[in-house]
Design an enzyme around this catalytic site. Structure first.
Site, mmCIF file in Angstrom:
data_model
loop_
_atom_site.group_PDB
_atom_site.id
_atom_site.type_symbol
_atom_site.label_atom_id
_atom_site.label_comp_id
_atom_site.label_asym_id
_atom_site.label_seq_id
_atom_site.Cartn_x
_atom_site.Cartn_y
_atom_site.Cartn_z
ATOM 1 N N ILE A 1 -56.113 -62.645 -105.967
ATOM 2 C CA ILE A 1 -56.667 -61.520 -105.872
ATOM 3 C C ILE A 1 -57.559 -60.523 -106.145
ATOM 4 O O ILE A 1 -57.597 -59.474 -106.359
ATOM 5 C CB ILE A 1 -55.315 -60.673 -106.618
ATOM 6 C CG1 ILE A 1 -53.996 -61.767 -106.269
ATOM 7 C CG2 ILE A 1 -54.945 -59.144 -107.450
ATOM 8 C CD1 ILE A 1 -53.265 -61.546 -105.039
ATOM 9 N N ASP B 1 -58.251 -47.124 -101.621
ATOM 10 C CA ASP B 1 -57.809 -46.696 -99.939
ATOM 11 C C ASP B 1 -56.537 -46.382 -99.356
ATOM 12 O O ASP B 1 -56.312 -45.754 -99.088
ATOM 13 C CB ASP B 1 -59.091 -46.608 -99.455
ATOM 14 C CG ASP B 1 -59.163 -48.546 -99.487
ATOM 15 O OD1 ASP B 1 -58.703 -49.030 -101.024
ATOM 16 O OD2 ASP B 1 -58.608 -49.625 -98.502
ATOM 17 N N LEU B 2 -55.936 -47.550 -100.608
ATOM 18 C CA LEU B 2 -54.265 -47.486 -99.878
ATOM 19 C C LEU B 2 -53.528 -46.659 -100.193
ATOM 20 O O LEU B 2 -52.765 -45.967 -99.422
ATOM 21 C CB LEU B 2 -54.042 -49.150 -99.799
ATOM 22 C CG LEU B 2 -55.247 -50.391 -99.024
ATOM 23 C CD1 LEU B 2 -54.046 -51.642 -99.982
ATOM 24 C CD2 LEU B 2 -54.922 -50.226 -98.036
ATOM 25 N N LYS C 1 -43.658 -53.690 -119.224
ATOM 26 C CA LYS C 1 -45.346 -52.447 -118.733
ATOM 27 C C LYS C 1 -45.788 -51.897 -118.018
ATOM 28 O O LYS C 1 -45.395 -50.967 -117.335
ATOM 29 C CB LYS C 1 -46.326 -53.432 -119.217
ATOM 30 C CG LYS C 1 -47.825 -52.135 -119.349
ATOM 31 C CD LYS C 1 -49.115 -52.913 -119.621
ATOM 32 C CE LYS C 1 -49.142 -53.629 -118.896
ATOM 33 N NZ LYS C 1 -50.254 -53.424 -117.863
ATOM 34 N N ASN C 2 -45.221 -52.684 -116.899
ATOM 35 C CA ASN C 2 -45.795 -52.544 -115.458
ATOM 36 C C ASN C 2 -44.905 -51.726 -114.128
ATOM 37 O O ASN C 2 -44.540 -51.786 -112.983
ATOM 38 C CB ASN C 2 -46.427 -53.903 -114.131
ATOM 39 C CG ASN C 2 -47.554 -54.169 -115.112
ATOM 40 O OD1 ASN C 2 -47.968 -53.595 -115.422
ATOM 41 N ND2 ASN C 2 -48.263 -54.675 -114.698
ATOM 42 N N CYS D 1 -62.942 -51.523 -113.722
ATOM 43 C CA CYS D 1 -62.094 -52.675 -114.424
ATOM 44 C C CYS D 1 -62.725 -53.575 -114.422
ATOM 45 O O CYS D 1 -63.616 -53.743 -113.986
ATOM 46 C CB CYS D 1 -60.226 -52.408 -114.866
ATOM 47 S SG CYS D 1 -60.108 -53.703 -114.078
ATOM 48 N N ARG E 1 -60.940 -52.099 -107.592
ATOM 49 C CA ARG E 1 -59.834 -51.690 -108.490
ATOM 50 C C ARG E 1 -59.455 -50.746 -106.738
ATOM 51 O O ARG E 1 -59.294 -48.949 -107.984
ATOM 52 C CB ARG E 1 -59.135 -51.456 -109.584
ATOM 53 C CG ARG E 1 -59.701 -52.286 -111.061
ATOM 54 C CD ARG E 1 -58.338 -53.266 -110.115
ATOM 55 N NE ARG E 1 -57.502 -53.359 -110.411
ATOM 56 C CZ ARG E 1 -56.909 -53.548 -111.746
ATOM 57 N NH1 ARG E 1 -57.446 -53.401 -112.837
ATOM 58 N NH2 ARG E 1 -55.571 -53.087 -112.010
ATOM 59 N N ARG F 1 -52.752 -53.426 -125.056
ATOM 60 C CA ARG F 1 -52.176 -52.119 -124.561
ATOM 61 C C ARG F 1 -50.530 -52.528 -123.272
ATOM 62 O O ARG F 1 -49.839 -52.421 -122.797
ATOM 63 C CB ARG F 1 -52.974 -52.638 -122.829
ATOM 64 C CG ARG F 1 -54.404 -51.560 -123.619
ATOM 65 C CD ARG F 1 -55.500 -51.631 -122.206
ATOM 66 N NE ARG F 1 -54.683 -51.306 -121.536
ATOM 67 C CZ ARG F 1 -55.238 -51.402 -119.858
ATOM 68 N NH1 ARG F 1 -56.176 -51.520 -119.816
ATOM 69 N NH2 ARG F 1 -54.606 -51.018 -118.946
ATOM 70 N N ASP G 1 -51.574 -62.383 -112.710
ATOM 71 C CA ASP G 1 -51.577 -61.514 -114.161
ATOM 72 C C ASP G 1 -50.968 -63.352 -115.565
ATOM 73 O O ASP G 1 -50.827 -63.200 -116.385
ATOM 74 C CB ASP G 1 -50.508 -61.017 -114.447
ATOM 75 C CG ASP G 1 -51.179 -59.627 -113.712
ATOM 76 O OD1 ASP G 1 -50.190 -58.461 -113.837
ATOM 77 O OD2 ASP G 1 -51.961 -59.659 -113.247
#
Ligand code: EPZ
Length: 419
Positions: free
Chosen positions: A328, A126-127, A22-23, A118, A123, A398, A306
């Site tokens: 993270i 800025d970067l 998915k990612n 979320c 989340r 999702r 994850d």
């Protein structure tokens, strides 16, 4: 409303096929904006998030054909016209924000709703914005939107304060059509970044170093369409590896890349799980007595965040004390509360969770609090005594294709029911 009902205790056996990542697919679909032609994504996972990002591309008049029969997505962006996705669509899935880099590269401007946080954290972006600014874009934030515009993007050297996956991807996609050379330092090195770079290079981009902490992009004039088969989903594979361990079963997981699974293989091996790679499959045997481990989530190639929830479920069932440190995201232990409803013994202190294994978890009504937490609750239900009912399935859908059927195919007593 739907819920997944699991009756714990079944041993698993047989094999399961892993879907594409998915990612990987989400940024690749965003990147198709950069081509002046047709892109074909093969073996595409038919997931809610994939459908959402396709809706985002339709707002810029991309012609999308989702061929569910053959698991293919065909995206024609030869007739793209400027457009801005609705705030509601962007807030539905924060990965929609990945279209910002390609849109600035293609149209020289873009305005999009701030993706918002979320459950697992604020989340920030800025970067991402630091990268667009470094490439020459004027970036402003106001009224819940972020806007960027530039006459042209000029290559630059960009240092990321944190190896953000999304920021690395967005900046890479903005830089491929910039004038001159861009260097991203302290870049994220996840396999999905490498896969995106492979896709962009197949379109005619000039990217080297993807998969390391320093990525070099030499801007080109334009890109063409291409066909791409994304990498397998290492997190889905890891989820099924933990399923074998938590049910003390032996199963074959088909569609894995050993390199991408290294941190997960290392931790499960440390617990006493036996794992054997055979080509692009892995045979996982969790039947031996397992011992607890300590886990600290880190950017790739460290242990993936994850997979943190799934490992917490496993540690709940293993005698002894395991400690998880989540570095993270600032709020990624919500599944602990749900696991405690199942009798787990977990103490949370900020970003640290101390898990004492219990004899057996007990089935209960629980709710998925985010995508991976939902998967972790299914895993806990597979081993718990009695019935576990998991609600808020939209989180799970999702990121996992047909998860209950994949577990059913391995012999789990699991159903998705309407109520
Ligand atoms: C990607 O999210 C994944 N999503 C996430 O997977 C994954 O958990 C995450 O990377 C980390 O590996 C997709 O690829 C679609 P980040 P992303 O930017 O890009 C901070 C799942 O379960 N940060 O690497 O949003 C941020 O606050 C999802 O499939 C900034 O400070 O993650 C976080 O603490 C969940 N400023 C850390 O970096 C920024 O501009 C990691 O975020 C961007 C990020």
């Amino acid at each position: 409303m739907e819920k997944i009902v699991v009756k714990g205790g079944n041993k698993l056996s047989g094999s399961v096929n892993i879907s594409a990542a998915k990612n990987s697919v989400l940024p690749i679909i965003a990147a198709s904006i950069l081509s002046g032609g047709k892109c074909v994504i093969k073996n595409a996972p038919m997931l809610e998030d994939v459908f959402v990002i396709n809706e985002v591309l339709k707002t810029v008049s991309a012609d999308i054909n989702i061929d569910k029969e053959n698991n293919r997505i065909i995206i024609d962006t030869s007739k793209l016209s400027y457009g801005e996705p609705s705030g509601e669509l962007v807030r539905k899935m924060r990965a929609s924000f990945l279209v910002m880099g390609p849109m600035i590269a293609r149209f020289g401007r873009f305005k999009i709703s701030l993706p918002g946080g979320c459950n697992i954290g604020t989340r920030p972006i800025d970067l991402h914005l630091k990268g667009f600014t470094a490439l020459g874009a004027d970036v402003s934030i106001g009224h819940g939107y972020v806007e960027a515009s530039t006459r042209k993007l000029i290559g630059n050297k960009i240092y990321l304060d944190f190896p953000s996956v999304g920021a690395t991807e967005n900046i890479m996609m903005a830089a491929v059509l910039a004038e001159g050379e861009t260097i991203i330092e302290n870049a994220a090195a996840e396999p999905e970044i490498e896969d995106l770079a492979r896709f962009l290079n197949a379109m005619g981009a000039e990217i080297t170093g993807a998969g390391t902490d320093t990525i070099k992009i030499t801007g080109v004039k334009n890109l063409k369409g291409t066909t791409h088969k994304p990498i397998y989903d290492r997190i889905e594979a890891g989820t099924f590896m933990v399923a074998a361990a938590i049910t003390k079963s032996k199963i074959r997981i088909c569609g894995v890349n050993e390199e991408h699974l290294k941190p997960i293989i290392a931790k499960l091996t440390e617990m006493g799980v036996s794992l054997e790679i055979e080509g692009d499959s892995i045979i996982v045997d969790g039947s031996r007595e397992l011992r607890p481990v300590d886990i600290k989530t880190m950017p790739y190639p460290g242990f993936p965040t994850d997979m943190q929830a799934q490992m917490m479920s496993l540690l709940c069932t293993v005698k002894g004390t395991g400690v998880i440190t989540e570095t993270i995201f600032e709020n990624r232990f919500m599944h602990a509360q749900e696991l405690k409803r199942m009798g787990a013994n977990i103490k949370i202190d900020g970003r640290t969770a101390v898990i004492e294994g219990v004899e057996r978890l007990s089935g209960s009504e629980v709710k998925a609090t985010d995508l991976r937490a939902g998967a972790a609750l299914i895993l806990a239900g597979l081993s718990a005594e009695g019935i576990t009912e998991i609600g808020d399935l939209y989180h799970i859908d999702r990121g996992y294709v047909n998860i209950e059927n994949k577990f059913k195919g391995l012999g789990a007593d699991i159903e998705r029911i309407n109520y």
